[in-house]
Design an enzyme around this catalytic site. Structure first.
Site, short mmCIF file in Angstrom:
data_model
loop_
_atom_site.label_atom_id
_atom_site.label_comp_id
_atom_site.label_asym_id
_atom_site.label_seq_id
_atom_site.Cartn_x
_atom_site.Cartn_y
_atom_site.Cartn_z
CE LYS A 49 6.65 31.07 60.46
NZ LYS A 49 5.63 31.92 59.92
CG ASP A 107 5.84 29.24 54.90
OD1 ASP A 107 5.63 28.14 54.35
OD2 ASP A 107 6.35 30.19 54.30
#
Length: 130
Positions: free
Chosen positions: A37, A56
């Site tokens: 991420k 997320d």
């Protein structure tokens, strides 16, 4: 933990990378505390390279609610998203998940009556299939 990682990454950048942030995701992911991420976010925002979708809490929640993915693991969610969303839209989706998750599709108090995608949301419609 984050402050340790930040200091360690700064040391690595100076000592091993001549002060230059690497432009490839694999190298970024080799830094302590940097996962897929974070690497996706750095690639997108620092270098304008969109190689995936940063998953997320917002992306996970929205993807689960609208049926794009029922996975819990961010990597699996990203793989589901990459199959469903055309590559030319990945850049926008990185930002749209965050904006929509903060402004409308909150975890605790979603504003479903204001949601532009509520017709696709399983929170408002049927139970999710397994």
């Amino acid at each position: 933990k984050k402050s340790f990682y930040t200091k360690e990454i700064a040391r690595i950048l100076v000592d091993e990378c001549e002060g230059v942030v690497p432009t490839d995701r694999e190298k970024l992911e080799s830094f302590p505390g940097v996962g897929r991420k974070t690497a996706n976010v750095v690639m997108l925002n620092a270098f304008g390279k969109c190689e995936g979708i940063a998953v997320d809490t917002h992306a996970k929640r929205i993807s689960n609610r609208i049926g794009f993915s029922y996975e819990e693991d961010p990597l699996k969610i990203e793989q589901d998203l990459l199959k469903k969303i055309p590559k030319e839209d990945w850049y926008k989706m990185n930002h749209l998940f965050v904006y929509h998750g903060r402004a409308t599709c909150n975890a605790r108090n979603p504003k479903c009556d204001e949601c532009c995608i509520k017709d696709y949301c399983e929170k408002n419609n049927v139970a999710k299939p397994h």
